[in-house]
Every structure is written in structure tokens, then in C-alpha cells.
Motif scaffolding. Structure first.
Motif, PDB file in Angstrom:
ATOM      1  N   TYR A 131       0.720  -1.180  -0.023  1.00  0.00           N
ATOM      2  CA  TYR A 131      -0.067  -0.056   0.067  1.00  0.00           C
ATOM      3  C   TYR A 131       0.922   1.139  -0.153  1.00  0.00           C
ATOM      4  N   TYR A 132       2.322   0.731   0.158  1.00  0.00           N
ATOM      5  CA  TYR A 132       3.057   2.000   0.265  1.00  0.00           C
ATOM      6  C   TYR A 132       4.242   2.113  -0.814  1.00  0.00           C
ATOM      7  N   ALA A 133       4.511   3.350  -1.192  1.00  0.00           N
ATOM      8  CA  ALA A 133       5.550   3.631  -1.898  1.00  0.00           C
ATOM      9  C   ALA A 133       6.832   3.774  -0.938  1.00  0.00           C
ATOM     10  N   VAL A 134       7.568   3.122  -1.297  1.00  0.00           N
ATOM     11  CA  VAL A 134       9.100   3.189  -0.325  1.00  0.00           C
ATOM     12  C   VAL A 134      10.032   3.695  -0.983  1.00  0.00           C
ATOM     13  N   ALA A 135      10.817   4.643  -0.560  1.00  0.00           N
ATOM     14  CA  ALA A 135      12.046   5.305  -1.014  1.00  0.00           C
ATOM     15  C   ALA A 135      13.390   5.045  -0.054  1.00  0.00           C
TER      16      ALA A 135
ATOM     17  N   GLY B 146      27.848  16.922   5.798  1.00  0.00           N
ATOM     18  CA  GLY B 146      27.665  18.388   5.165  1.00  0.00           C
ATOM     19  C   GLY B 146      27.133  18.544   3.979  1.00  0.00           C
ATOM     20  N   LYS B 147      25.968  17.450   3.515  1.00  0.00           N
ATOM     21  CA  LYS B 147      25.357  17.490   2.139  1.00  0.00           C
ATOM     22  C   LYS B 147      23.748  17.546   2.563  1.00  0.00           C
ATOM     23  N   GLU B 148      23.101  18.025   1.677  1.00  0.00           N
ATOM     24  CA  GLU B 148      21.658  17.829   1.900  1.00  0.00           C
ATOM     25  C   GLU B 148      21.084  16.157   1.684  1.00  0.00           C
ATOM     26  N   ARG B 149      20.115  16.071   2.103  1.00  0.00           N
ATOM     27  CA  ARG B 149      19.360  14.795   1.814  1.00  0.00           C
ATOM     28  C   ARG B 149      19.327  14.669   0.083  1.00  0.00           C
ATOM     29  N   GLU B 150      19.524  13.320  -0.189  1.00  0.00           N
ATOM     30  CA  GLU B 150      19.568  12.928  -1.881  1.00  0.00           C
ATOM     31  C   GLU B 150      18.493  11.859  -1.925  1.00  0.00           C
ATOM     32  N   GLY B 151      17.460  12.083  -2.801  1.00  0.00           N
ATOM     33  CA  GLY B 151      16.519  10.842  -2.845  1.00  0.00           C
ATOM     34  C   GLY B 151      17.487   9.894  -3.858  1.00  0.00           C
ATOM     35  N   VAL B 152      17.434   8.595  -3.597  1.00  0.00           N
ATOM     36  CA  VAL B 152      18.296   7.878  -4.355  1.00  0.00           C
ATOM     37  C   VAL B 152      17.565   6.756  -5.393  1.00  0.00           C
ATOM     38  N   SER B 153      16.224   6.316  -4.693  1.00  0.00           N
ATOM     39  CA  SER B 153      15.291   5.317  -5.569  1.00  0.00           C
ATOM     40  C   SER B 153      14.080   5.304  -4.748  1.00  0.00           C
ATOM     41  N   CYS B 154      13.027   5.027  -5.666  1.00  0.00           N
ATOM     42  CA  CYS B 154      11.787   4.768  -4.915  1.00  0.00           C
ATOM     43  C   CYS B 154      10.967   3.710  -5.826  1.00  0.00           C
TER      44      CYS B 154
ATOM     45  N   THR C 111       6.278   0.705  -9.702  1.00  0.00           N
ATOM     46  CA  THR C 111       7.179   1.421 -10.796  1.00  0.00           C
ATOM     47  C   THR C 111       8.294   1.848  -9.975  1.00  0.00           C
ATOM     48  N   THR C 112       9.360   1.904 -10.721  1.00  0.00           N
ATOM     49  CA  THR C 112      11.030   2.296 -10.041  1.00  0.00           C
ATOM     50  C   THR C 112      11.217   3.545 -10.484  1.00  0.00           C
ATOM     51  N   TYR C 113      11.905   4.557  -9.744  1.00  0.00           N
ATOM     52  CA  TYR C 113      12.627   5.811  -9.975  1.00  0.00           C
ATOM     53  C   TYR C 113      14.074   5.687  -9.495  1.00  0.00           C
ATOM     54  N   TYR C 114      15.076   6.488 -10.011  1.00  0.00           N
ATOM     55  CA  TYR C 114      16.231   6.314  -9.659  1.00  0.00           C
ATOM     56  C   TYR C 114      16.874   7.671  -9.958  1.00  0.00           C
ATOM     57  N   ALA C 115      17.957   8.210  -8.885  1.00  0.00           N
ATOM     58  CA  ALA C 115      18.479   9.189  -9.307  1.00  0.00           C
ATOM     59  C   ALA C 115      19.702   9.060 -10.361  1.00  0.00           C
ATOM     60  N   ASP C 116      19.905   9.931 -11.151  1.00  0.00           N
ATOM     61  CA  ASP C 116      20.839   9.862 -12.299  1.00  0.00           C
ATOM     62  C   ASP C 116      22.190   9.296 -11.793  1.00  0.00           C
ATOM     63  N   SER C 117      22.693   9.711 -10.544  1.00  0.00           N
ATOM     64  CA  SER C 117      23.959   9.094  -9.857  1.00  0.00           C
ATOM     65  C   SER C 117      23.980   7.704  -9.917  1.00  0.00           C
ATOM     66  N   VAL C 118      22.757   7.150  -9.692  1.00  0.00           N
ATOM     67  CA  VAL C 118      22.824   5.558  -9.450  1.00  0.00           C
ATOM     68  C   VAL C 118      22.157   4.754 -10.418  1.00  0.00           C
TER      69      VAL C 118
ATOM     70  N   TYR D 185       8.967  11.615  -3.104  1.00  0.00           N
ATOM     71  CA  TYR D 185      10.324  11.252  -3.649  1.00  0.00           C
ATOM     72  C   TYR D 185      10.539  12.108  -5.014  1.00  0.00           C
ATOM     73  N   ASN D 186       9.545  12.039  -5.845  1.00  0.00           N
ATOM     74  CA  ASN D 186       9.776  12.796  -7.166  1.00  0.00           C
ATOM     75  C   ASN D 186      10.016  14.229  -7.299  1.00  0.00           C
ATOM     76  N   GLY D 187       9.326  14.709  -6.041  1.00  0.00           N
ATOM     77  CA  GLY D 187       9.081  16.242  -5.587  1.00  0.00           C
ATOM     78  C   GLY D 187      10.201  16.616  -4.995  1.00  0.00           C
ATOM     79  N   GLY D 188      11.019  15.847  -4.400  1.00  0.00           N
ATOM     80  CA  GLY D 188      11.955  16.198  -3.315  1.00  0.00           C
ATOM     81  C   GLY D 188      11.471  16.569  -2.080  1.00  0.00           C
ATOM     82  N   TYR D 189      10.305  16.354  -1.717  1.00  0.00           N
ATOM     83  CA  TYR D 189       9.478  16.743  -0.460  1.00  0.00           C
ATOM     84  C   TYR D 189       9.708  15.846   0.825  1.00  0.00           C
TER      85      TYR D 189
END
Length: 129
Positions: free
Chosen positions: A33-37, A44-52, A59-66, A108-112
Motif C-alpha cells: 500500500y506504500y511507496a518506499v524510497a 555536510g550535504k543535503e538529503r538526496e533521493g536515491v530510489s523509490c 514503478t521504480t525511480y532512480y537518481a541519475d547518480s545511481v 520522492y519525485n518532488g524532493g519533498y
């Protein structure tokens, strides 16, 4: 109440692999029932979404870096989401958190990231020779 527990972090040499797990527990009907990211934060860095991975249609999503190195998956029977990480580099060093939202990877996709209600405690990944 949904509870998330990460595991699988550690120290690995550059080029190595790790598999992170995010296990759900508590009063949950179905983790599907949940999307998990997976979200990481390096010192020293901001949070970065890696995958969801979304609920239901997975459906899967990935940061370009990974992309091409990391794979997210879920095992519904075990109420667990995995992050397989290959070809790790020092730039992947961070604390990795899993977080959950209902059905779709909207936050995740919105960076929220501040909107996530459910977080795990984090697991440290260190890539170093």
C-alpha cells in the motif's frame, strides 16, 4: 503505525556491493500500500533521493547518480524493500534511510522529503579502501 527498520550497511571497498533492506512492522495492512524510497545523507550535504518503488504497480525511480548501479525491489511476502548497490564508489558514502508514503512516489519525485511521515533509523554505508 508503520515502523521501518533498515539493515545491511557497512564498510565496503570501491567497486564492491551491498544490499540494504528496509523491513516494515507494526500495525500495517500491507506494505504494498506504500511507496518506499531510499534517501541518503552524506556529512555536510543535503538529503538526496536515491530510489523509490511505488505501491501496487511497483514503478521504480532512480537518481541519475545511481542509474545502472542500484536496483530497488520489494518482497511482498516479507514486507521488505531492498536496495541492491553495485559498483560502489566513495561518493556513495552516506547514511541511507528508507521512508514510506502512500501508494505513489510523489514526495520522492518532488524532493519533498520533509513530508514523509514514516522513516527508518538509517544505516551507514562507507565506501573506502
Amino acid at each position: 503505525q508503520l515502523q521501518l527498520v533498515e539493515s545491511g550497511g557497512g564498510l565496503v571497498q570501491p567497486g564492491g556491493s551491498l544490499r540494504l533492506s528496509c523491513a516494515a512492522s507494526g500495525f500495517i495492512l500491507d506494505l504494498d500500500y506504500y511507496a518506499v524510497a531510499w534517501i541518503r545523507q552524506a556529512p555536510g550535504k543535503e538529503r538526496e533521493g536515491v530510489s523509490c518503488i511505488s505501491g501496487s504497480d511497483k514503478t521504480t525511480y532512480y537518481a541519475d547518480s545511481v542509474k545502472g548501479r542500484f536496483t530497488i525491489s520489494r518482497d511482498s511476502a516479507k514486507n521488505t524493500v531492498y536496495l541492491q548497490m553495485n559498483t560502489l564508489g566513495p561518493e556513495d558514502t552516506a547514511v541511507y534511510y528508507c521512508a514510506a508514503e502512500i501508494l505513489t512516489c510523489t514526495y520522492y519525485n518532488g524532493g519533498y522529503y520533509r513530508e514523509y511521515e514514516y522513516w527508518g533509523q538509517g544505516t551507514q554505508v562507507t565506501v573506502s579502501s
